[in-house]
Design an enzyme around this catalytic site. Structure first.
Site, mmCIF file in Angstrom:
data_model
loop_
_atom_site.group_PDB
_atom_site.id
_atom_site.type_symbol
_atom_site.label_atom_id
_atom_site.label_comp_id
_atom_site.label_asym_id
_atom_site.label_seq_id
_atom_site.Cartn_x
_atom_site.Cartn_y
_atom_site.Cartn_z
ATOM 1 N N LYS A 89 -21.042 43.149 -3.710
ATOM 2 C CA LYS A 89 -20.150 43.188 -5.019
ATOM 3 C C LYS A 89 -18.631 43.788 -4.755
ATOM 4 O O LYS A 89 -17.974 43.464 -5.551
ATOM 5 C CB LYS A 89 -20.949 43.865 -5.898
ATOM 6 C CG LYS A 89 -22.326 43.426 -6.563
ATOM 7 C CD LYS A 89 -22.977 44.806 -7.266
ATOM 8 C CE LYS A 89 -24.531 44.631 -7.225
ATOM 9 N NZ LYS A 89 -25.102 45.881 -7.564
ATOM 10 N N VAL A 130 -14.032 56.000 0.051
ATOM 11 C CA VAL A 130 -12.954 55.647 -0.979
ATOM 12 C C VAL A 130 -13.851 54.942 -1.976
ATOM 13 O O VAL A 130 -14.885 54.223 -1.743
ATOM 14 C CB VAL A 130 -11.981 54.835 -0.470
ATOM 15 C CG1 VAL A 130 -10.697 55.602 0.300
ATOM 16 C CG2 VAL A 130 -12.369 53.562 0.373
ATOM 17 N N ASP A 136 -15.280 48.692 7.792
ATOM 18 C CA ASP A 136 -15.608 50.208 8.152
ATOM 19 C C ASP A 136 -15.886 50.224 9.645
ATOM 20 O O ASP A 136 -15.211 50.419 10.514
ATOM 21 C CB ASP A 136 -16.748 50.891 7.202
ATOM 22 C CG ASP A 136 -16.992 52.403 7.640
ATOM 23 O OD1 ASP A 136 -16.313 52.827 8.498
ATOM 24 O OD2 ASP A 136 -17.983 52.756 6.973
HETATM 25 P P1 IMP Z 1 -19.228 48.132 7.616
HETATM 26 O O1 IMP Z 1 -20.264 47.161 7.727
HETATM 27 O O2 IMP Z 1 -19.468 49.214 8.336
HETATM 28 O O3 IMP Z 1 -18.091 47.428 7.882
HETATM 29 O O4 IMP Z 1 -18.961 48.433 6.073
HETATM 30 C C1 IMP Z 1 -18.734 47.577 5.081
HETATM 31 C C2 IMP Z 1 -19.457 48.059 3.818
HETATM 32 O O5 IMP Z 1 -19.764 49.254 3.694
HETATM 33 C C3 IMP Z 1 -18.266 47.590 2.637
HETATM 34 O O6 IMP Z 1 -18.366 46.335 2.417
HETATM 35 C C4 IMP Z 1 -18.713 48.573 1.725
HETATM 36 O O7 IMP Z 1 -19.883 47.911 0.661
HETATM 37 C C5 IMP Z 1 -19.331 49.802 2.386
HETATM 38 N N1 IMP Z 1 -18.337 50.686 2.578
HETATM 39 C C6 IMP Z 1 -17.853 51.260 3.809
HETATM 40 N N2 IMP Z 1 -17.022 52.406 3.531
HETATM 41 C C7 IMP Z 1 -16.954 52.491 2.204
HETATM 42 C C8 IMP Z 1 -16.144 53.528 1.408
HETATM 43 O O8 IMP Z 1 -15.434 54.253 1.925
HETATM 44 N N3 IMP Z 1 -16.460 53.270 0.029
HETATM 45 C C9 IMP Z 1 -17.330 52.403 -0.503
HETATM 46 N N4 IMP Z 1 -18.172 51.807 0.084
HETATM 47 C C10 IMP Z 1 -17.878 51.330 1.648
#
Ligand code: IMP
Ligand code: MG
Length: 200
Positions: free
Chosen positions: A68, A178, A128
């Protein structure tokens, strides 16, 4: 101490520890401070859309919202895209109910989308570790799209990113938590117009 008294003390202690943990990790807006205003976001989205319109000139684009978190950026970005563009969505959940700790990554909705021969642009809230977008790109490659790129609102902690970063990025931020403009804490705060960062 008989076993019933011991059991009663054990239950009391474990429930009070559980309660204090719950209170400790429950965040309110007071625990956050403003980081990026909605005006700043809109300006960057205009720039991103210009680049996208330039890069996809003469082609048709399939924009895929990763729900979402992408709800706000996808909505604002699609209004600025002038090349022919269809919109699809799929769901990725990478965070467990803890709110800030990564859980198991699950993808839903891929089966409803036709990727064959399409120029795919994935739209997500934040990059992230990069695990979500990297996994989605790998899955979609099996369906023979013409191309796959990604556009994100935020890239966090670029140095920690496992794979190459998205082609279109609105902002790069430090490795902080965030919320707002689509980003949640325990499913809350997605509707804030600005991006807020957790205080140290
Ligand atoms: P990744 O797979 O580690 O790149 O994380 C991606 C997903 O983690 C994003 O689409 C978010 O839903 C969630 N996410 C990562 N960092 C944050 C944050 O600081 N706040 C809220 N959601 C986050
Ligand atoms: Mg999320």
């Amino acid at each position: 101490m008989n076993s019933r008294v011991f059991l009663a003390i054990f239950i009391c202690l474990s429930s009070s520890i559980g309660l204090s943990k719950h209170i400790e990790c429950d965040l309110t807006l007071d625990d956050f401070k403003p980081l990026i205003t909605n005006g700043e976001i809109q300006n960057r989205i205009i720039e991103m859309a210009k680049q996208i319109n330039h890069d996809y000139a003469g082609q048709e684009l399939t924009l895929i919202m990763i729900m979402k978190g992408a709800v706000c950026i996808a909505s604002d970005l699609m209004q600025k895209i002038t090349v022919p563009c269809t919109i699809e969505h799929m769901q990725a959940s990478s965070y467990g109910q803890n709110g800030t700790h990564a859980g198991v990554l699950t993808l839903k909705g891929i089966e409803n989308i036709d990727f064959e021969g399409k120029h795919i642009l994935l739209v997500d809230d934040i990059f992230d570790t990069g695990a979500t977008i990297t996994k989605i790109k790998a899955e979609l490659a099996q369906y023979n799209p013409a191309s796959i790129k990604s556009a994100v609102l935020l890239v966090k902690n670029k140095a920690r990113a496992m794979q190459e970063v998205p082609e279109y990025i609105a902002f790069t931020i430090e490795n902080q938590f965030v919320i707002g403009y689509g980003l949640d804490y325990k499913e809350l705060y997605r509707g804030l117009p600005d991006i807020w960062v957790k205080k140290d």
